[in-house]
Design an enzyme around this catalytic site. Structure first.
Site, PDB file in Angstrom:
ATOM      1  N   ASN A   1      -5.157  16.794 -44.800  1.00 36.83           N
ATOM      2  CA  ASN A   1      -5.854  16.944 -43.787  1.00 36.83           C
ATOM      3  C   ASN A   1      -5.099  17.492 -42.702  1.00 36.83           C
ATOM      4  OD1 ASN A   1      -8.356  16.716 -45.218  1.00 36.83           O
ATOM      5  ND2 ASN A   1      -8.113  14.309 -44.911  1.00 36.83           N
TER       6      ASN A   1
ATOM      7  N   SER B   1      -6.281  12.020 -48.265  1.00 33.69           N
ATOM      8  CA  SER B   1      -7.591  11.014 -48.347  1.00 33.69           C
ATOM      9  C   SER B   1      -7.467   9.912 -49.128  1.00 33.69           C
ATOM     10  CB  SER B   1      -8.884  12.185 -48.962  1.00 33.69           C
ATOM     11  OG  SER B   1      -9.848  11.328 -49.406  1.00 33.69           O
TER      12      SER B   1
ATOM     13  N   GLN C   1      -6.230   0.383  -7.691  1.00 36.90           N
ATOM     14  CA  GLN C   1      -5.461  -0.141  -8.683  1.00 36.90           C
ATOM     15  C   GLN C   1      -5.881   0.298 -10.068  1.00 36.90           C
ATOM     16  OE1 GLN C   1      -3.973  -4.311  -8.363  1.00 36.90           O
ATOM     17  NE2 GLN C   1      -5.244  -4.551 -10.258  1.00 36.90           N
TER      18      GLN C   1
ATOM     19  N   GLU D   1      -6.836  17.745 -35.372  1.00 34.75           N
ATOM     20  CA  GLU D   1      -7.948  17.310 -34.994  1.00 34.75           C
ATOM     21  C   GLU D   1      -7.706  15.882 -33.947  1.00 34.75           C
ATOM     22  OE1 GLU D   1     -10.295  16.955 -38.846  1.00 34.75           O
ATOM     23  OE2 GLU D   1      -8.528  16.431 -39.373  1.00 34.75           O
TER      24      GLU D   1
ATOM     25  N   THR E   1     -13.709  38.607 -31.667  1.00 33.38           N
ATOM     26  CA  THR E   1     -14.596  38.100 -30.452  1.00 33.38           C
ATOM     27  C   THR E   1     -15.670  37.389 -30.893  1.00 33.38           C
ATOM     28  OG1 THR E   1     -15.523  40.145 -30.389  1.00 33.38           O
ATOM     29  CG2 THR E   1     -13.462  39.881 -29.088  1.00 33.38           C
ATOM     30  N   HIS E   2     -16.204  36.454 -30.469  1.00 29.35           N
ATOM     31  CA  HIS E   2     -17.579  35.787 -31.087  1.00 29.35           C
ATOM     32  C   HIS E   2     -17.063  35.243 -32.436  1.00 29.35           C
ATOM     33  CE1 HIS E   2     -19.677  37.887 -27.898  1.00 29.35           C
ATOM     34  NE2 HIS E   2     -18.883  38.908 -28.039  1.00 29.35           N
TER      35      HIS E   2
ATOM     36  N   ASN F   1       0.967  -1.383  -0.094  1.00 29.88           N
ATOM     37  CA  ASN F   1      -0.111   0.011  -0.006  1.00 29.88           C
ATOM     38  C   ASN F   1       0.815   1.287  -0.038  1.00 29.88           C
ATOM     39  OD1 ASN F   1      -2.040  -1.735   0.053  1.00 29.88           O
ATOM     40  ND2 ASN F   1      -2.679  -1.439   2.080  1.00 29.88           N
TER      41      ASN F   1
HETATM   42  N1  ARG Z   1      -1.497  -3.290  -7.448  1.00 26.58           N
HETATM   43  C1  ARG Z   1      -2.094  -2.615  -6.208  1.00 26.58           C
HETATM   44  C2  ARG Z   1      -2.318  -1.428  -6.970  1.00 26.58           C
HETATM   45  O1  ARG Z   1      -2.068  -1.115  -7.736  1.00 26.58           O
HETATM   46  C3  ARG Z   1      -0.931  -2.494  -5.518  1.00 26.58           C
HETATM   47  C4  ARG Z   1      -1.322  -2.635  -3.790  1.00 26.58           C
HETATM   48  C5  ARG Z   1      -2.006  -3.743  -3.389  1.00 26.58           C
HETATM   49  N2  ARG Z   1      -2.131  -3.715  -2.143  1.00 26.58           N
HETATM   50  C6  ARG Z   1      -3.081  -4.812  -1.773  1.00 26.58           C
HETATM   51  N3  ARG Z   1      -3.387  -4.739  -0.436  1.00 26.58           N
HETATM   52  N4  ARG Z   1      -3.843  -5.600  -2.371  1.00 26.58           N
HETATM   53  O2  ARG Z   1      -3.025  -0.463  -5.998  1.00 26.58           O
END
Ligand code: ARG
Length: 454
Positions: A285, A277, A322, A290, A155-156, A110
């Site tokens: 083009n 084209s 994720q 675009e 403008t506009h 995390n």
């Molecule tokens: N692949 C996860 C993400 O991108 C990484 C963290 C995962 N953590 C967990 N407790 N499963 O967020």
């Protein structure tokens, strides 16, 4: 395969679950940052007495060898190992054995994922800032090369007052300048170390987060471990800045598309940056413009994906997060590509000065200067506006009026009015700061160069 998190599981993961939860198909892009982070983490663990010197060098050596294989495209990323973190950790254990299992001490995926994303984004934002700078340089050169060309300002989308083309194009310089400042500002909040937040609560092991932050060149450490693993603001901020920047590119695209039409014919986009084209032989083009306009929608979509993704998530980490990666990667790629191609397109753009100037003939964009002329003779502006408006309503080419005819609208007209209504005159009279006179445009260009040096 035995999962790194498999201790409490007695069943095999269903293949469909592995497939559904895997992120390695896209997060492999973070591999070198993941390794960079792991090396710093290892040094910190060693410095804090959690790893021995010998363990540290084994782990660092292992990580470096994995990095070499990844760089050489010789590393088999395995979806069964879910994500980039576990692919690398698994390879490390395979290469150096038991000691590899110590790497993930005082760390969680995390905080690790946030670290990887911050390292990745820091590098990309720096590159984007460089791309913005070269794009700005192309605009500066274009302005200097076409300094005195006159065009109708709108403008506009209606003729308003004549302006210098250099003035108009420099507007984009300042839009890009603000974009750059936004990215520079984003960097401040990206560049903070999340590692050490661990799963959500910090750790009971004696780590030194400041030490890791120094090794990785972060300006500090995050203050709250729960916030740290919950936070994707730095990504959303980046996506917002990218959206505004794309909006600017899209407006430029729109103008170039319009200006390169047969009706305008004000600019010629180099053939190297156009396509043809399959059916109409004459076509050339403006596809780059675009597509840039089109890709802007896609980048806005990415911003909205992230805002929506985050809006109902309880603290702290949730797997939903994720889903932040693909929109982020896509935005980085899209923005970089657009900025890069646009610098080149602008450098080779040809301006048709004659056509720009011609489109002012016969219009009424002298009307404001005529009103100002009367103001200088003492008439209140509202009244002057009215007199000039009545001359516009006569619906005649102003060049055909005699002084006597003009005097029927106001006794105050003298022969010098014929000078005043010339576009060149009006332009050079607009000498207020930031105005369109040659003097002011030169001044803003100087100012722009000064910004470049800063
Ligand atoms: N692949 C996860 C993400 O991108 C990484 C963290 C995962 N953590 C967990 N407790 N499963 O967020």
């Amino acid at each position: 395969m035995q999962k790194l998190w498999g201790g409490r599981f007695s069943k095999q993961t269903d293949a469909i679950t592995e497939d559904f939860t895997a992120s390695i198909q896209f997060d492999y892009r973070l591999a070198s940052y993941d390794i960079q982070g792991s090396i710093a983490h290892t040094s910190m663990l060693c410095k804090c007495g959690i790893l021995t010197d010998e363990e540290e060098s084994l782990i660092v050596e292992g990580l470096n060898s994995i990095n070499q294989d990844i760089q050489a495209n010789n590393f088999p990323f395995d979806p069964q190992l879910e994500d980039v973190h576990m692919n690398i950790e698994h390879a490390l254990i395979q290469r150096i054995g038991e000691v590899g299992k110590k790497l993930h001490t005082a760390r969680s995926r995390n905080d690790q994922i946030s670290l990887d994303m911050r390292l990745y984004l820091r590098e990309e934002v720096r590159q984007i800032i460089d791309l913005l700078k070269s794009f700005q340089s192309s605009i500066l050169l274009m302005a200097e090369k076409n300094m005195e060309i006159i065009m109708p300002g709108h403008t506009h989308l209606q003729h308003a007052e004549p302006v210098l083309f250099s003035h108009h194009i420099m507007a984009y310089f300042w839009m890009l300048e603000r974009d750059m400042q936004r990215f520079v500002d984003c960097l401040k909040r990206i560049n903070i170390l999340p590692l050490g937040a661990c799963a959500l609560a910090g750790t009971s092991l004696p780590i030194d987060r400041e030490y890791t932050a120094n090794l990785l060149d972060f300006s500090g450490v995050t203050e709250n471990s729960i916030d740290t693993v919950s936070d994707r603001d730095y990504i959303i901020e980046f996506l917002s800045a990218a959206s505004v920047c794309m909006m600017h590119l899209s407006r430029l695209s729109e103008e170039l598309i319009l200006w390169s039409t047969h009706e305008y014919c004000w600019v010629d986009i180099d053939e190297a940056f156009c396509t043809g084209s399959s059916i109409m032989p004459q076509k050339k083009n403006p596809d780059i413009c675009e597509l840039t306009r089109g890709k802007t929608g896609r980048v806005y979509g990415n911003l909205f994906s992230l805002l929506t993704l985050m809006k109902s998530l309880p603290l702290s980490y949730n797997r939903d997060m994720q889903e932040d990666k693909e929109p982020l990667f896509d935005t980085v790629d899209t923005l970089k590509q657009c900025l890069h191609i646009y610098s080149r397109l602008i450098t080779s753009l040809k301006i048709n000065a004659e056509r720009m100037r011609l489109s002012i003939n016969n219009d009424s964009s002298w009307a404001t200067e005529m009103a100002n002329y009367l103001v200088r003779k003492g008439i209140p502006f509202r009244e002057a506006h009215h007199i000039s408006g009545r001359i516009v309503a006569a619906n005649r080419d102003i060049a055909e009026f005699t002084l006597e005819e003009l005097k029927q609208f106001s006794e105050l007209f003298e022969n010098d009015i014929f000078e005043v209504i010339k576009p060149e005159y009006g332009i050079n009279q607009k000498n207020s700061a930031g105005g369109t006179s040659l003097k002011q445009v030169k001044k803003q260009i100087e100012q722009a160069y000064r910004k470049r040096i800063e």
